[in-house]
Every structure is written in structure tokens, then in C-alpha cells.
Design a protein around this motif. Structure first.
Motif, PDB file in Angstrom:
ATOM      1  N   ASP A 101      -7.463 -11.166  -5.668  1.00  0.00           N
ATOM      2  CA  ASP A 101      -7.323  -9.834  -5.207  1.00  0.00           C
ATOM      3  C   ASP A 101      -6.775  -9.557  -3.859  1.00  0.00           C
ATOM      4  OD1 ASP A 101      -8.444  -9.340  -7.526  1.00  0.00           O
ATOM      5  OD2 ASP A 101     -10.384  -8.442  -6.964  1.00  0.00           O
ATOM      6  N   TYR A 102      -6.636 -10.562  -3.193  1.00  0.00           N
ATOM      7  CA  TYR A 102      -6.000 -10.448  -1.456  1.00  0.00           C
ATOM      8  C   TYR A 102      -5.081 -11.345  -1.357  1.00  0.00           C
ATOM      9  CZ  TYR A 102      -9.820  -7.358  -0.871  1.00  0.00           C
ATOM     10  OH  TYR A 102     -10.903  -6.157  -0.998  1.00  0.00           O
ATOM     11  N   ARG A 103      -4.397 -12.050  -2.463  1.00  0.00           N
ATOM     12  CA  ARG A 103      -3.358 -13.006  -2.293  1.00  0.00           C
ATOM     13  C   ARG A 103      -1.801 -12.111  -2.209  1.00  0.00           C
ATOM     14  NH1 ARG A 103      -5.033 -16.685  -7.434  1.00  0.00           N
ATOM     15  NH2 ARG A 103      -6.973 -17.348  -6.609  1.00  0.00           N
ATOM     16  N   PHE A 104      -1.955 -10.866  -2.624  1.00  0.00           N
ATOM     17  CA  PHE A 104      -0.332 -10.306  -2.581  1.00  0.00           C
ATOM     18  C   PHE A 104      -0.403  -9.344  -1.561  1.00  0.00           C
ATOM     19  CE2 PHE A 104      -1.293 -12.033  -6.935  1.00  0.00           C
ATOM     20  CZ  PHE A 104       0.065 -12.274  -7.272  1.00  0.00           C
ATOM     21  N   LYS A 105       0.756  -9.349  -0.995  1.00  0.00           N
ATOM     22  CA  LYS A 105       1.269  -8.218   0.236  1.00  0.00           C
ATOM     23  C   LYS A 105       1.351  -6.907  -0.634  1.00  0.00           C
ATOM     24  CE  LYS A 105      -0.006  -9.868   4.018  1.00  0.00           C
ATOM     25  NZ  LYS A 105      -1.441  -9.545   4.318  1.00  0.00           N
ATOM     26  N   GLU A 106       2.095  -6.998  -1.840  1.00  0.00           N
ATOM     27  CA  GLU A 106       2.702  -5.968  -2.560  1.00  0.00           C
ATOM     28  C   GLU A 106       1.706  -5.641  -3.551  1.00  0.00           C
ATOM     29  OE1 GLU A 106       4.288  -8.781  -2.447  1.00  0.00           O
ATOM     30  OE2 GLU A 106       6.166  -8.562  -1.344  1.00  0.00           O
ATOM     31  N   LYS A 107       1.080  -4.128  -3.380  1.00  0.00           N
ATOM     32  CA  LYS A 107       0.222  -3.533  -4.346  1.00  0.00           C
ATOM     33  C   LYS A 107       0.847  -3.670  -5.867  1.00  0.00           C
ATOM     34  CE  LYS A 107      -2.416   0.867  -4.310  1.00  0.00           C
ATOM     35  NZ  LYS A 107      -2.138   1.362  -5.436  1.00  0.00           N
TER      36      LYS A 107
END
Ligand SMILES: NC(=O)c1ccc[n+]([C@@H]2O[C@H](COP(=O)([O-])OP(=O)(O)OC[C@H]3O[C@@H](n4cnc5c(N)ncnc54)[C@H](OP(=O)(O)O)[C@@H]3O)[C@@H](O)[C@H]2O)c1
Length: 338
Positions: A101-107
Motif C-alpha cells: 500500500d505504500y510502495r508506489f508514488k503514483e496513486k
């Protein structure tokens, strides 16, 4: 002793976390949150812990977290973790999230691959990708760590030095990965059933596994150019372990020594990334139950063939999470892990 906790304490990765934290001399487990109505002692859920810890489980809401807890590991599934983590952060508690859930910068990339709206867009803006061998400096001050996925950990550690130094072409990178069954978590399914897995090996999610965008995202950052790998995972009849075989084209004139030098430069002071000496190859058995990632490379014609190997539950999850915690708390990175 710094007090820490686990949200989702019935998870496979939680058992590994507890075992590591029990031998850690700088922290103490003060909170174990579970969603089940009954809240037994953790040793009733994991008999392996009998006589080692008798802490009773609590709920998973922010009000269940004791006031003196400084850091929490979240071992909830992806799309669930982000529902609870903002409430924990509001308490001033730091979080290492083992889900995606917090590995990507792009939503939008997250939402496309995980098929759910991201409910904490502010959290992902500040969260740090917790691969210590590459991003140690950012991890130190992070409020939320997105702990890397298991396939991405070994794949990225194998490729990063070569991409960063421009020794391989950025297209036509093929990753063939084999995983043990614990990678799928605790809940049994048709594909993880013993009869389906025993004496069997099969590919799955060819070209569409959710770890593909995570690997591409981080390797693109490292390389400074868009990377798009071909990724085929396989399920194998092992309980734990991942072995990745990666094929990439080397640029003209790149020698064995050039590649050895960039690995040495990247990992010579990194305890948990071990580059094998020439002629030796990584094996799952050698990294099982440890936080090591073993890496080898061979040049065959115009390609380099990288083999990298981790324990999915340790360097691919709980061990790496503790490594991140150590860095966040200003402790020796290896505490509890050797
Ligand atoms: N397994 C691996 O090798 C590995 C590697 C890297 C990252 N991860 C990630 O780490 C996290 C934990 O993985 P795992 O394999 O240890 O998981 P797991 O064994 O399948 O356990 C999942 C945990 O989440 C809880 N849970 C499930 N649905 C929930 C819901 N709707 N609300 C609240 N809690 C819920 C479960 O509670 P119950 O016991 O009550 O069902 C259990 O505590 C996952 O995000 C996974 O993707 C796993």
C-alpha cells in the motif's frame, strides 16, 4: 528498550517478526493487534512461541495501541493496511508496512494493479521505499516505510548496480522467478493446496503479476530511464525461498571485471547483499531463515545471467522490515538479524 508492535499479528510474516524481535536487544514487543473477536495470548495462535512470549493480543484500532509504542509493523493484506495506517500515524507512531500500500508514488499505478482506490494519498507522498541497500538515507527519517515485495527485493538487488552504471541495455530484461508457497500467505487456496503444490512446479500470472510495476518503478528510478521487464513467476514445492534468474544484454566491451567492480562498489559494505565468488551460485538453502540476499552473475555470449536468492519471509518481508526499523531508530542495521 524501545516499544514496538505488530498490526495483523496472526500473519505468517508476523510470526517471523516476533521471532526476530524476541532476540533483538534494543526493542520490546508491547502490542500485538488482531482482527479476530477472541484475543488470546499470541502463543495460543503460534505454538512455536510457547514459553517465549505470553503477550495477549488486542484489537487493530488506533485506540488499542498502547501510548508508549513508538513503531508498528503492519502485516495486513494490501488494500486493507492503508485503512488502518493513517490512524496509527496520527498517534505519532512510525510504521513499517509489509503490504504494497505504500510502495508506489503514483496513486493511479497502485489503483490499476491493486484494483482499489488508495485511501491515503497523503501517506504515499511521504512514504519511503524500504530497500536499505539502496535507500538507507531516506529510510532514517521516514514516518511510513513501504517494505518491498518479496520478488522485487531479489530482482532489484540483482539488477540495480548494472543499471545504475549503464552496463546493460535497459530493454529486453527477463526475470524468471521461483517462489515457495508461504509467499501466498496463511490462508489456504486451491493453488496453495498441498496436493496442487507437492511434486509440482508451474508458472502463473505471466506478464501480469502485481510485483512487475513495483520492480519497474524502482529500477527506473535507479537507472534514470524507463525500465519495463518481462517477469514470469513460478510456484515451487518449497515452504519458503525465492530464486530469481535474470537475463540482460550487456553493452559492447563490458567485461566480467567491470560487472564485478560495480557489484563490489554497491555491496561491499552492505552486510545482507552477498555477491558470490566466481563459479559459485546462490541456493535457497543458504539464505533460508536469514536476511541475506545472495547474488551471482555469469556472462554468456552477449548476456549477463544474474541469479539472486532470498528467503521471502525474511529478506523479502520480516527481516527487511526489522532492518528498516533499525535504521529508523538509529540502531545498528544488523541488530536481531545475524
Ligand atoms: N508471505 C510473504 O512471503 C510476504 C512477503 C512480502 C510481503 N508480504 C506482505 O505482507 C503482508 C502479510 O503477509 P502474510 O503472508 O504474512 O499474510 P497472511 O499470513 O495471509 O496474514 C494476513 C493477516 O491479515 C489479516 N487480515 C486479513 N484480512 C483482513 C481484513 N479484512 N481486516 C483486517 N485484517 C485482515 C489476517 O487476519 P486473520 O488471521 O484473522 O485472517 C492476518 O493477520 C501482506 O500484505 C503481504 O502481501 C508477504
Amino acid at each position: 528498550m524501545i516499544k514496538v508492535g505488530i498490526l495483523g499479528a496472526t500473519a505468517y510474516t508476523s510470526l517471523e517478526l516476533i521471532k526476530i524481535l524476541l532476540r533483538h536487544t534494543g526493542v520490546e514487543i508491547a502490542y500485538l493487534g488482531i482482527r479476530r473477536d477472541e484475543k488470546p495470548a499470541i502463543s495460543e495462535i503460534f505454538p512455536a512461541l510457547e514459553g517465549r512470549i505470553d503477550l495477549k493480543c488486542k484489537g487493530i484500532e488506533p485506540e488499542d495501541v498502547p501510548g508508549d509504542v513508538k513503531l508498528i509493523f503492519a502485516t495486513l493484506p494490501p488494500t486493507i493496511a492503508m485503512r488502518y495506517i493513517p490512524g496509527i500515524v496520527k498517534l505519532g507512531v512510525r510504521v513499517v508496512d509489509l503490504s504494497a500500500d505504500y510502495r508506489f508514488k503514483e496513486k493511479d499505478v497502485y489503483e490499476k494493479w491493486y484494483k482499489a482506490e488508495h485511501v491515503d494519498p497523503d501517506g504515499i507522498k511521504t512514504a519511503v521505499y524500504g530497500l536499505p541497500e539502496l535507500f538507507n538515507n531516506e529510510i532514517k527519517n521516514a514516518q511510513i516505510i513501504g517494505n518491498p515485495g518479496c520478488y522485487p527485493t531479489g530482482t532489484i538487488l540483482g539488477l540495480a548496480p548494472l543499471l545504475k552504471n549503464g552496463l546493460i541495455y535497459s530493454d529486453d530484461i527477463i526475470v524468471d522467478a521461483k517462489s515457495g508457497i508461504s509467499g501466498a500467505g496463511r490462508e489456504p487456496t486451491d493453488t496453495t493446496h498441498y496436493c496442487e503444490r507437492n511434486e509440482n512446479i508451474e508458472a502463473y500470472k505471466v506478464g501480469c503479476h502485481r510485483h512487475t510495476p513495483e520492480i519497474n518503478h524502482i529500477l527506473s528510478r535507479v537507472a534514470g530511464t524507463d525500465i519495463s521487464i518481462f517477469f514470469t513467476p513460478h510456484l515451487t514445492p518449497m515452504s519458503r525461498g525465492i530464486l530469481n534468474t535474470t537475463y540482460a544484454k550487456i553493452k559492447d566491451g563490458v567485461s566480467h571485471n567491470d560487472i564485478q567492480n560495480v557489484y563490489d562498489e554497491a555491496y561491499q559494505d552492505k552486510t545482507f547483499a552477498r555477491v558470490k565468488t566466481k563459479g559459485k551460485l546462490p541456493r535457497v538453502l543458504d539464505v533460508a531463515n536469514s536476511n541475506y540476499c545472495d547474488i551471482s552473475f555469469n556472462i554468456v555470449d552477449n548476456r549477463v545471467i544474474i541469479v539472486s536468492c532470498i528467503d521471502n519471509l525474511i529478506k523479502g518481508a520480516a527481516g527487511q522490515a526489522v532492518q528498516n526499523m533499525n535504521i529508523m531508530l538509529g540502531l545498528d542495521e544488523t541488530m536481531g538479524l545475524l
